[in-house]
Design a protein around this motif. Structure first.
Motif, PDB file in Angstrom:
ATOM      1  N   GLU A 221      -6.626  -5.687 -15.553  1.00 37.34           N
ATOM      2  CA  GLU A 221      -6.905  -6.061 -16.949  1.00 37.34           C
ATOM      3  C   GLU A 221      -8.365  -5.841 -17.340  1.00 37.34           C
ATOM      4  OE1 GLU A 221      -5.562 -10.076 -17.196  1.00 37.34           O
ATOM      5  OE2 GLU A 221      -3.439  -9.526 -17.435  1.00 37.34           O
ATOM      6  N   VAL A 222      -9.267  -5.798 -16.357  1.00 41.81           N
ATOM      7  CA  VAL A 222     -10.698  -5.597 -16.656  1.00 41.81           C
ATOM      8  C   VAL A 222     -11.210  -4.260 -16.124  1.00 41.81           C
ATOM      9  CG1 VAL A 222     -11.182  -8.067 -16.779  1.00 41.81           C
ATOM     10  CG2 VAL A 222     -11.408  -6.882 -14.573  1.00 41.81           C
ATOM     11  N   GLY A 223     -10.280  -3.376 -15.749  1.00 36.49           N
ATOM     12  CA  GLY A 223     -10.685  -2.065 -15.250  1.00 36.49           C
ATOM     13  C   GLY A 223     -10.870  -2.003 -13.754  1.00 36.49           C
ATOM     14  N   GLY A 224     -10.400  -3.031 -13.033  1.00 35.07           N
ATOM     15  CA  GLY A 224     -10.508  -3.054 -11.579  1.00 35.07           C
ATOM     16  C   GLY A 224      -9.417  -2.230 -10.917  1.00 35.07           C
ATOM     17  N   HIS A 225      -9.522  -2.095  -9.599  1.00 35.73           N
ATOM     18  CA  HIS A 225      -8.632  -1.179  -8.884  1.00 35.73           C
ATOM     19  C   HIS A 225      -8.495  -1.621  -7.432  1.00 35.73           C
ATOM     20  CE1 HIS A 225      -6.680   2.601  -7.900  1.00 35.73           C
ATOM     21  NE2 HIS A 225      -6.834   3.026  -9.153  1.00 35.73           N
ATOM     22  N   ALA A 226      -7.335  -1.343  -6.846  1.00 33.92           N
ATOM     23  CA  ALA A 226      -7.201  -1.433  -5.394  1.00 33.92           C
ATOM     24  C   ALA A 226      -8.067  -0.338  -4.767  1.00 33.92           C
ATOM     25  CB  ALA A 226      -5.744  -1.257  -4.980  1.00 33.92           C
ATOM     26  N   VAL A 227      -8.739  -0.675  -3.687  1.00 34.23           N
ATOM     27  CA  VAL A 227      -9.726   0.235  -3.091  1.00 34.23           C
ATOM     28  C   VAL A 227      -9.413   0.451  -1.618  1.00 34.23           C
ATOM     29  CG1 VAL A 227     -12.175   0.619  -2.654  1.00 34.23           C
ATOM     30  CG2 VAL A 227     -11.463  -0.590  -4.717  1.00 34.23           C
ATOM     31  N   GLY A 228      -9.489   1.706  -1.187  1.00 35.97           N
ATOM     32  CA  GLY A 228      -9.227   2.041   0.202  1.00 35.97           C
ATOM     33  C   GLY A 228     -10.493   2.137   1.032  1.00 35.97           C
ATOM     34  N   LEU A 229     -10.305   2.549   2.275  1.00 36.54           N
ATOM     35  CA  LEU A 229     -11.421   2.612   3.221  1.00 36.54           C
ATOM     36  C   LEU A 229     -12.478   3.642   2.820  1.00 36.54           C
ATOM     37  CD1 LEU A 229      -9.429   2.492   6.586  1.00 36.54           C
ATOM     38  CD2 LEU A 229     -10.783   0.636   5.584  1.00 36.54           C
ATOM     39  N   GLY A 230     -12.071   4.698   2.103  1.00 35.08           N
ATOM     40  CA  GLY A 230     -13.029   5.729   1.722  1.00 35.08           C
ATOM     41  C   GLY A 230     -14.125   5.182   0.831  1.00 35.08           C
ATOM     42  N   ALA A 231     -13.741   4.498  -0.257  1.00 34.15           N
ATOM     43  CA  ALA A 231     -14.746   3.929  -1.154  1.00 34.15           C
ATOM     44  C   ALA A 231     -15.424   2.725  -0.534  1.00 34.15           C
ATOM     45  CB  ALA A 231     -14.105   3.544  -2.485  1.00 34.15           C
TER      46      ALA A 231
ATOM     47  N   THR B  20      -6.242   6.566  -5.532  1.00 39.85           N
ATOM     48  CA  THR B  20      -6.426   7.628  -6.529  1.00 39.85           C
ATOM     49  C   THR B  20      -7.493   8.585  -6.009  1.00 39.85           C
ATOM     50  OG1 THR B  20      -7.988   6.202  -7.740  1.00 39.85           O
ATOM     51  CG2 THR B  20      -5.680   6.196  -8.455  1.00 39.85           C
ATOM     52  N   SER B  21      -8.752   8.216  -6.188  1.00 44.35           N
ATOM     53  CA  SER B  21      -9.846   8.997  -5.606  1.00 44.35           C
ATOM     54  C   SER B  21     -10.940   8.037  -5.166  1.00 44.35           C
ATOM     55  CB  SER B  21     -10.413  10.002  -6.608  1.00 44.35           C
ATOM     56  OG  SER B  21     -11.231   9.353  -7.566  1.00 44.35           O
ATOM     57  N   ILE B  22     -11.721   8.479  -4.200  1.00 45.06           N
ATOM     58  CA  ILE B  22     -12.810   7.640  -3.688  1.00 45.06           C
ATOM     59  C   ILE B  22     -13.805   7.332  -4.801  1.00 45.06           C
ATOM     60  CG2 ILE B  22     -14.807   7.644  -2.145  1.00 45.06           C
ATOM     61  CD1 ILE B  22     -13.057   9.133  -0.102  1.00 45.06           C
ATOM     62  N   ILE B  23     -14.119   8.328  -5.627  1.00 48.52           N
ATOM     63  CA  ILE B  23     -15.092   8.109  -6.700  1.00 48.52           C
ATOM     64  C   ILE B  23     -14.573   7.099  -7.710  1.00 48.52           C
ATOM     65  CG2 ILE B  23     -16.257   9.202  -8.657  1.00 48.52           C
ATOM     66  CD1 ILE B  23     -16.555  11.711  -6.951  1.00 48.52           C
ATOM     67  N   ASN B  24     -13.309   7.208  -8.116  1.00 48.65           N
ATOM     68  CA  ASN B  24     -12.744   6.249  -9.068  1.00 48.65           C
ATOM     69  C   ASN B  24     -12.779   4.825  -8.524  1.00 48.65           C
ATOM     70  OD1 ASN B  24     -12.207   8.234 -10.928  1.00 48.65           O
ATOM     71  ND2 ASN B  24     -10.024   8.418 -10.431  1.00 48.65           N
ATOM     72  N   GLU B  25     -12.402   4.678  -7.271  1.00 49.74           N
ATOM     73  CA  GLU B  25     -12.341   3.350  -6.667  1.00 49.74           C
ATOM     74  C   GLU B  25     -13.742   2.781  -6.452  1.00 49.74           C
ATOM     75  OE1 GLU B  25      -9.732   3.791  -3.242  1.00 49.74           O
ATOM     76  OE2 GLU B  25      -8.317   4.911  -4.497  1.00 49.74           O
ATOM     77  N   HIS B  26     -14.664   3.639  -6.081  1.00 50.67           N
ATOM     78  CA  HIS B  26     -16.060   3.240  -5.926  1.00 50.67           C
ATOM     79  C   HIS B  26     -16.624   2.744  -7.253  1.00 50.67           C
ATOM     80  CE1 HIS B  26     -20.190   3.894  -4.090  1.00 50.67           C
ATOM     81  NE2 HIS B  26     -20.486   3.819  -5.379  1.00 50.67           N
TER      82      HIS B  26
ATOM     83  N   HIS C 178       0.836  -1.206   0.000  1.00 50.32           N
ATOM     84  CA  HIS C 178       0.000   0.000   0.000  1.00 50.32           C
ATOM     85  C   HIS C 178       0.872   1.258   0.000  1.00 50.32           C
ATOM     86  CE1 HIS C 178      -3.236  -2.700   0.732  1.00 50.32           C
ATOM     87  NE2 HIS C 178      -3.025  -2.847   2.023  1.00 50.32           N
ATOM     88  N   ALA C 179       1.857   1.295   0.883  1.00 49.33           N
ATOM     89  CA  ALA C 179       2.701   2.479   1.022  1.00 49.33           C
ATOM     90  C   ALA C 179       3.501   2.752  -0.246  1.00 49.33           C
ATOM     91  CB  ALA C 179       3.643   2.307   2.207  1.00 49.33           C
ATOM     92  N   ALA C 180       3.876   1.686  -0.954  1.00 53.76           N
ATOM     93  CA  ALA C 180       4.689   1.847  -2.163  1.00 53.76           C
ATOM     94  C   ALA C 180       3.866   2.115  -3.411  1.00 53.76           C
ATOM     95  CB  ALA C 180       5.541   0.594  -2.372  1.00 53.76           C
ATOM     96  N   ASN C 181       2.554   1.982  -3.319  1.00 50.57           N
ATOM     97  CA  ASN C 181       1.707   2.099  -4.507  1.00 50.57           C
ATOM     98  C   ASN C 181       0.628   3.167  -4.371  1.00 50.57           C
ATOM     99  OD1 ASN C 181       2.319  -0.245  -6.623  1.00 50.57           O
ATOM    100  ND2 ASN C 181       2.713  -1.026  -4.552  1.00 50.57           N
ATOM    101  N   GLY C 182       0.960   4.219  -3.651  1.00 50.03           N
ATOM    102  CA  GLY C 182       0.090   5.389  -3.617  1.00 50.03           C
ATOM    103  C   GLY C 182      -0.988   5.369  -2.561  1.00 50.03           C
TER     104      GLY C 182
ATOM    105  N   THR D 129      -8.942   2.278  13.669  1.00 45.69           N
ATOM    106  CA  THR D 129      -9.063   1.410  14.848  1.00 45.69           C
ATOM    107  C   THR D 129      -7.725   0.788  15.234  1.00 45.69           C
ATOM    108  OG1 THR D 129      -9.701  -0.569  13.571  1.00 45.69           O
ATOM    109  CG2 THR D 129     -11.479   0.890  14.316  1.00 45.69           C
ATOM    110  N   GLY D 130      -6.659   1.609  15.187  1.00 45.65           N
ATOM    111  CA  GLY D 130      -5.351   1.140  15.616  1.00 45.65           C
ATOM    112  C   GLY D 130      -4.520   0.476  14.541  1.00 45.65           C
ATOM    113  N   TRP D 131      -5.044   0.414  13.312  1.00 47.24           N
ATOM    114  CA  TRP D 131      -4.318  -0.162  12.182  1.00 47.24           C
ATOM    115  C   TRP D 131      -3.984   0.938  11.182  1.00 47.24           C
ATOM    116  CZ3 TRP D 131      -3.200  -5.458  11.418  1.00 47.24           C
ATOM    117  CH2 TRP D 131      -3.770  -6.330  12.372  1.00 47.24           C
ATOM    118  N   SER D 132      -2.813   0.841  10.566  1.00 46.48           N
ATOM    119  CA  SER D 132      -2.456   1.747   9.478  1.00 46.48           C
ATOM    120  C   SER D 132      -3.019   1.175   8.185  1.00 46.48           C
ATOM    121  CB  SER D 132      -0.930   1.884   9.369  1.00 46.48           C
ATOM    122  OG  SER D 132      -0.584   2.823   8.373  1.00 46.48           O
ATOM    123  N   MET D 133      -4.038   1.852   7.639  1.00 45.17           N
ATOM    124  CA  MET D 133      -4.783   1.330   6.500  1.00 45.17           C
ATOM    125  C   MET D 133      -4.883   2.383   5.393  1.00 45.17           C
ATOM    126  SD  MET D 133      -5.656  -1.763   7.330  1.00 45.17           S
ATOM    127  CE  MET D 133      -6.897  -2.148   6.089  1.00 45.17           C
TER     128      MET D 133
END
Length: 367
Positions: A224-234, A35-41, A15-19, A26-30
């Protein structure tokens, strides 16, 4: 907590190396977003989202009476849970307040031996572990596997195909709320078909040391199909659209399952902690969870007061701009006489009143 004292999942370095913008959750670094919440959503709704959910607690129970023991702790009957099945339920206090909402799995190992798996919210790990240990019978073994494993959720219309690339055996045969042991990218693990986004998908659980290899393979397939890593915001906007309650917002020790609209997660034909109190509650006297759509562009936020005229009738528990509906939405608790569909109420947004309409939940349901 300082950055140094926050717990880290096995995928933290990726995560830290990829933006990933890392935050304390809750005590975890997450990662809250990449990119943006809307893009990931939108990637999750239209293709696939990849979520690190390793911060959620994973408990294992061994022993012939493990399911029977858990049956007495959760609102949903699990003593009759067949191998491969998963059930959503709640752990309650004696007074009916919710300690956590959890998933109970009945699994079998390669030798056909049964065991029980439980997934618990990250912020409630220590609390639920203590609750279990205080009541644990001598013939049931309890093990916390949270830090020895990683859990990755793949959600969205393309999720099953993406995960299938890594999992041996046909996972399309898994029905909703089923799971089993599996070989994942040549590593031992678990695969389950649940989710927290309103989309179809699976979770894969693997040993911590194999997490990055599995994540990277899933990430390549998703991209490859337009998917994305998603964070807590989305993750939050997705679950809000699907009207899935979040502990600490819609659920707490001061809220009962009946108020939260979780009657489906109650089984009255077995004994569990809090049952007597819940049976005695006058449901018409307590605030209930509702969905709200704003009638203008103002975005409601947690703890914003809700009014009818000059009377405060409740407050917002979760609110956001909905990327899918393109409208501001919220969940909250109101006095039951104001909970009917179509009721107009006011949201106090920084001292000014803005109209909102009570609507059915969920806001979004996949086709």
């Amino acid at each position: 907590m300082t950055t140094e004292t926050l717990k880290k999942t096995p995928l933290y370095d990726w995560h830290a190396a990829n933006g990933g913008r890392m935050v304390d959750f809750t005590g975890w670094s997450m990662p809250v977003q990449y990119t943006s919440i809307i893009n990931e959503h939108n990637a999750t709704r239209n293709a696939a989202g990849l979520f690190d959910v390793s911060h959620m607690a994973r408990f294992r129970f061994d022993g012939d009476n493990a399911l029977q023991f858990i049956d007495g702790l959760v609102t949903r009957k699990v003593a009759d849970l067949k191998p491969g099945r998963i059930r959503y339920g709640l752990v309650c206090k004696d007074d009916g307040g919710i300690l956590d909402d959890i998933l109970t799995y009945h699994l079998q190992d390669n030798d056909g031996k049964s065991y029980t798996w439980m997934v618990v919210n990250a912020g409630n790990r220590e609390k639920i572990a203590a609750w279990i240990n205080d009541r644990l019978p001598a013939d049931v073994k309890f093990t916390d596997f949270t830090e020895q494993t990683a859990m990755i959720a793949v959600q969205g219309p393309q999720a099953m195909g993406i995960a299938q690339n890594l999992v041996e055996g046909d996972i399309s045969t898994l029905k909703y709320y089923q799971g089993r042991e599996a070989t994942i990218l040549s590593h031992p693990g678990l695969v389950s078909r649940t989710g927290y986004t309103g989309e179809d998908g699976v979770e894969v659980t693997v040993p911590a040391e194999n997490a990055i290899a599995v994540w990277e393979a899933l990430h390549v397939a998703a991209a490859e199909v337009g998917g994305h890593a998603v964070g807590l915001g989305a993750r939050d906007t997705l679950r809000l659209e699907a009207a899935m309650p979040l502990y600490g917002h819609e659920l707490s020790e001061d809220i009962t399952p009946l108020q939260a609209g979780l009657g489906f997660a109650m089984s009255w034909d077995h004994e569990f902690i809090g049952k007597a109190a819940l049976e005695a509650i006058d449901k018409d006297s307590l605030p209930v969870r509702v969905g709200l759509v704003m009638q203008d562009k103002r975005v409601p936020r947690e703890h914003y007061p809700l009014y009818s005229g000059d009377q405060q009738i409740g407050e917002v528990t979760s609110g956001s701009q909905s990327p899918t509906l393109e409208a501001p939405i919220a969940m909250g608790y109101v006095a039951p006489q104001f909970a009917a569909e179509g009721t107009l109420i006011d949201v106090d947004v920084r001292g000014k009143r803005h109209a909102a309409k009570v609507v059915p939940l969920p806001f979004y349901k996949r086709k």
